[in-house]
Design an enzyme around this catalytic site. Structure first.
Site, PDB file in Angstrom:
ATOM      1  N   ASP A  34       8.127  47.845   5.375  1.00 38.13           N
ATOM      2  CA  ASP A  34       7.792  49.166   4.843  1.00 38.13           C
ATOM      3  C   ASP A  34       6.270  49.353   4.859  1.00 38.13           C
ATOM      4  O   ASP A  34       5.525  48.403   5.130  1.00 38.13           O
ATOM      5  CB  ASP A  34       8.333  49.259   3.409  1.00 38.13           C
ATOM      6  CG  ASP A  34       8.250  50.669   2.860  1.00 38.13           C
ATOM      7  OD1 ASP A  34       8.249  51.620   3.661  1.00 38.13           O
ATOM      8  OD2 ASP A  34       8.177  50.820   1.624  1.00 38.13           O
ATOM      9  N   GLU A  65       2.661  52.117   8.376  1.00 38.59           N
ATOM     10  CA  GLU A  65       2.106  53.186   9.242  1.00 38.59           C
ATOM     11  C   GLU A  65       0.729  52.832   9.794  1.00 38.59           C
ATOM     12  O   GLU A  65       0.426  53.280  10.905  1.00 38.59           O
ATOM     13  CB  GLU A  65       2.047  54.502   8.449  1.00 38.59           C
ATOM     14  CG  GLU A  65       3.408  55.121   8.207  1.00 38.59           C
ATOM     15  CD  GLU A  65       4.265  54.332   7.226  1.00 38.59           C
ATOM     16  OE1 GLU A  65       3.681  53.676   6.339  1.00 38.59           O
ATOM     17  OE2 GLU A  65       5.496  54.346   7.361  1.00 38.59           O
ATOM     18  N   ASP A 114      11.113  58.465   3.285  1.00 37.42           N
ATOM     19  CA  ASP A 114      11.363  59.005   1.941  1.00 37.42           C
ATOM     20  C   ASP A 114      11.827  60.457   1.980  1.00 37.42           C
ATOM     21  O   ASP A 114      11.033  61.391   1.819  1.00 37.42           O
ATOM     22  CB  ASP A 114      10.088  58.871   1.106  1.00 37.42           C
ATOM     23  CG  ASP A 114       9.728  57.413   0.876  1.00 37.42           C
ATOM     24  OD1 ASP A 114      10.578  56.543   1.151  1.00 37.42           O
ATOM     25  OD2 ASP A 114       8.606  57.151   0.421  1.00 37.42           O
TER      26      ASP A 114
HETATM   27  C1  GLC Z   1       8.278  53.466   0.019  1.00 32.36           C
HETATM   28  C2  GLC Z   1       9.574  53.309   0.796  1.00 32.36           C
HETATM   29  C3  GLC Z   1      10.737  53.307  -0.155  1.00 32.36           C
HETATM   30  C4  GLC Z   1      10.551  52.191  -1.184  1.00 32.36           C
HETATM   31  C5  GLC Z   1       9.224  52.363  -1.918  1.00 32.36           C
HETATM   32  C6  GLC Z   1       8.922  51.198  -2.845  1.00 32.36           C
HETATM   33  O1  GLC Z   1       8.199  54.715  -0.557  1.00 32.36           O
HETATM   34  O2  GLC Z   1       9.723  54.304   1.756  1.00 32.36           O
HETATM   35  O3  GLC Z   1      11.950  53.141   0.535  1.00 32.36           O
HETATM   36  O4  GLC Z   1      11.595  52.225  -2.101  1.00 32.36           O
HETATM   37  O5  GLC Z   1       8.176  52.457  -0.978  1.00 32.36           O
HETATM   38  O6  GLC Z   1       8.852  50.018  -2.147  1.00 32.36           O
END
Ligand code: GLC
Length: 729
Positions: free
Chosen positions: A380, A383, A449
């Site tokens: 995650d 980017e 998200d």
């Molecule tokens: C980001 C991710 C989400 C995750 C959050 C906390 O917003 O896209 O899926 O739950 O971070 O890690």
């Protein structure tokens, strides 16, 4: 103009400018002499002896035109394509609270393509738009912005610089391999112009030709790399939340699924499992025995996936920081390690572009998986994201500035993580938010998200179908929506609409209400369970699709036009999808609705649930109450199925085959669902003249099937499974 052909390159020269053309099959590369595709972008392109001079022409103004047997299929734009600089002072609007971005239109390169009146433009990955994206402008610059995505949202998490254009004379694809910030204007500025503008990239791009969307999609996958083959289990139901915070909570969660008979294969642990958000650590107060937990859950058929963020906490006493700092494995600015703020506070960024740094990440991932028993890694914030907006352009990843590698950061992270699975001899279970067009051989993706909104439920269908035709079959969105408050009706409709999404995960944000299938009431639980069970029945069909995605690049979820490219009505349908070529899903996507229009393309169709026939080439109004969805089987199809399952840890020994009508044929694949030894069987199934048959055309795996049940309408026959089978129905 006649080109000079030198082996694999045709060269056209006018007034000091030189344009070169190369081809690999029907993948055509057009580039300015001397251009080199960024070596950081890994493509499979080896040009063949050039022989396309009859279909490609370049005129005196160096405009490229390509013909197929119906006429001109692709043409450069002939009008004035100057894009004006819109940079203005927007400070007043900003003061009122508008989010303003000055347009950056200082392109080094601009590729201008003519659009015909009827052209439709599909592609560009995860944008929150309808299928046909003509009329919008998008900027490929991987961006983490959790506000409400919609069709005019210019940048999301992924950069897949690929569009598939449908015109009067057929389809063509365009791929621009440059990793810098790239603008795709799809007829927004001028309705008859599509331009690709790059701030730093070269005039160097690919045109993909083919007789059908399928041919072009396959070529694109060959160019960027075939999708990975998932473990069978990855097609199972996955449950997540930011965050299931303790070991007991996770065990209770699994109890909540199993006691209700709701299928479940994976639970995801979000950032709170870590010790102070330090990657590769586990908070031992919350998870005192994670290895014990993974063992216990595995015995119940459930495995754990843990999140992994790039950002490493700056902490001189933290072993991961120390090991990486010792190897100079972090990004720098002005010669010093670059710091920013992410979950752990003061953080630094791994340089995945350095082989040694990437190897450290691979080894730490192996060690973490061995230590914890976790079997999937969720990448995650790659980017790369920070709490202070995008990283400055001059942050250096080794010798590469951030502006060059930004869109590749997720790609290189997943390569490093996927190598951990190679080392462990496992099929990768990597899931990522950011990626580039070349990431699909290594990773599953989800679309970031979203929110608990009907608009985002509606967007999920074209998003998943688009990702699929962009070479990413293993895609899904957060079912129920990540941000905002989900409600009963929305969760039910979302579960039904995404029920065949290759990656199926209900996930929600920390500040929102619980949204597991049982978090509302009995009716919600019952309906979600019914649909999750339906998904598990259809796992063999989905796995066959995953196999064909891996072997040929075929999408699993398909837009209607993909299967019916000559049916104009299908060209704009965003609210129905095909799963493979045999099943069509037309779910309810609007609050309060219990009926909808469903378009049936040519042929005969059967309602999956009651077998009622529908003649194609027609639009019907269909009642779809809360406990139902529109699911239809093509009349002449064969669908392999499992019966009753609640997880996919153990393959069943019985195969069910449902027949639509005759004559029908189908190809099914079988392996153990986990190994990387490449051993599998191919079964050719047929139904004709009242006889169902199986012929095994490739056999290097000892089948798990003992029995096969063949179902045709109300008739059903059970026989022992055999590699060569003929059964009268
Ligand atoms: C980001 C991710 C989400 C995750 C959050 C906390 O917003 O896209 O899926 O739950 O971070 O890690």
């Amino acid at each position: 103009m006649n080109p000079v052909i030198n082996d694999n390159t045709a060269t056209y020269e006018v007034g000091g400018r030189t344009v070169c053309v190369q081809a690999q099959g029907k993948v055509i590369r057009i580039f300015e002499a001397g251009s080199v595709i960024d070596p950081l972008v890994k493509l499979n392109f080896s040009p063949e002896e050039f022989s396309l001079q009859d279909i490609i022409s370049v005129d005196d103004a160096l405009r490229v035109v390509i013909k197929n047997d119906r006429g001109v299929v692709y043409s450069d734009y002939t009008g004035d394509a100057t894009v004006y600089d819109h940079e203005k002072d927007f400070s007043l609007a900003a003061l009122e609270g508008h989010k303003v971005e000055a347009e950056r239109v200082h392109f080094k390169t601009q590729i201008n393509i003519a659009l015909g009146a009827n052209d439709k433009i599909y592609g560009l990955g995860d944008k929150a738009a309808g299928l046909d994206r003509r009329g919008y402008k998008y900027v490929q610059w991987n961006t983490d912005d959790p506000s409400q995505h919609n069709e005019s949202y210019k940048s999301l998490y992924k950069s897949i610089n690929y569009v598939l254009v449908s015109g009067d004379n057929g389809f063509y694809g365009i791929f621009y391999p440059d990793p810098h910030r790239v603008t795709f204007d799809l007829g927004a500025y001028k309705p008859d112009l599509m331009y690709i503008g790059s701030e730093n990239g070269n005039y160097d791009y690919f045109i993909l030709l083919g007789d059908s969307p399928q041919e072009i999609t396959r070529e694109f996958s060959r160019l960027v790399g075939m999708p990975f083959l998932p473990r069978l289990k990855m097609l199972g139901n996955q449950q997540s939340r930011w965050s299931y915070g303790t070991q007991d909570e996770v065990e209770k969660l699994v109890d909540d699924f199993t006691s209700r008979g709701i299928p479940l294969d994976y639970v995801h642990l979000d950032i709170d499992y870590m010790d102070g958000y330090r990657v590769y650590t586990v908070d031992e107060n919350k998870f005192p025995n994670i290895k014990g937990l993974t063992k216990k859950l595995a015995a119940r058929g459930v495995e754990l996936v843990t999140i992994l963020d790039p950002a490493v906490k700056y902490d001189e006493n933290y072993s991961v920081y120390k090991a990486m700092a010792d190897e100079n494995a972090f990004a720098t600015q002005n010669g010093e390690i670059y710091h920013n703020t992410v979950w752990p506070g003061d953080s630094v960024y791994p340089n995945y572009f350095d082989d040694k740094a990437a190897e450290l990440v691979t080894d730490m991932t192996v060690e973490f998986m061995d230590r914890t028993g976790v079997t999937g890694i969720w990448c995650d914030m790659n980017e790369p994201a920070s709490f202070n907006g995008p990283l400055p352009d001059d942050v250096m990843f080794g010798e590469y500035p951030h502006s060059r590698i930004h869109n590749l950061y997720g790609d290189y992270m997943v390569r490093a993580v996927a190598r951990a699975f190679d080392k462990k001899n496992m099929r990768p279970y990597v899931i990522t938010r950011a990626c580039f067009a070349t990431s699909s051989p290594f990773t599953t993706v989800w679309n970031g998200d979203n929110q608990s909104l009907w608009a985002h439920l509606r967007a999920s269908l074209p998003q998943i179908a688009t990702m699929n035709i962009c070479g990413f079959p293993f895609d899904g969105v957060d079912v129920g929506g990540f941000g905002g408050e989900c409600n009963k009706e929305l969760l039910i409709r979302w579960t039904q609409a995404n029920i065949f999404s290759p990656f199926f995960r209900n996930h929600s944000a920390v500040h929102t209400r619980d949204q597991e299938p049982f978090a509302f009431d009995e009716q919600t639980t019952k309906i979600c369970k019914k649909f999750l069970r339906l998904r598990y029945e259809l796992i063999p069909y989905l796995y066959d699709r995953a196999f064909e995605a891996h072997l040929y690049g075929d999408p699993i979820i398909r837009p209607m036009f993909y299967e019916y490219p000559t049916d104009e009505k299908c060209s704009r349908i965003s609210d129905q999808i095909m799963i493979g070529d045999s099943l069509m899903l037309a779910p309810i996507l609007d609050q309060g609705a219990s009926a909808r229009a469903v378009y049936f393309p040519k042929g005969e169709w059967r309602d999956w649930f009651n077998c009622i026939k529908k003649r194609g080439n027609a639009l019907y109004a269909v009642d779809i109450p809360l406990d139902a969805t529109g699911l239809y089987m093509r009349g002449d199809s064969i669908i392999p199925m499992y019966s009753r399952l609640t997880n996919l840890s153990k393959k069943p020994s019985a195969l069910v085959v449902r027949l639509g009508g005759a004559p029908a044929s189908y190809t099914s694949y079988e392996d153990d669902g986990v190994s990387v030894d490449g051993k599998y069987n191919i079964y050719k199934m047929k139904y004709a003249d009242g006889v169902f048959s199986i012929k095994t055309v490739k056999r290097d795996y000892d089948t798990d099937y003992r029995m096969i049940r063949i179902v045709c309408g109300r008739k059903s026959v059970i026989v022992p499974f055999s590699y060569e089978l003929k059964v009268k129905i």
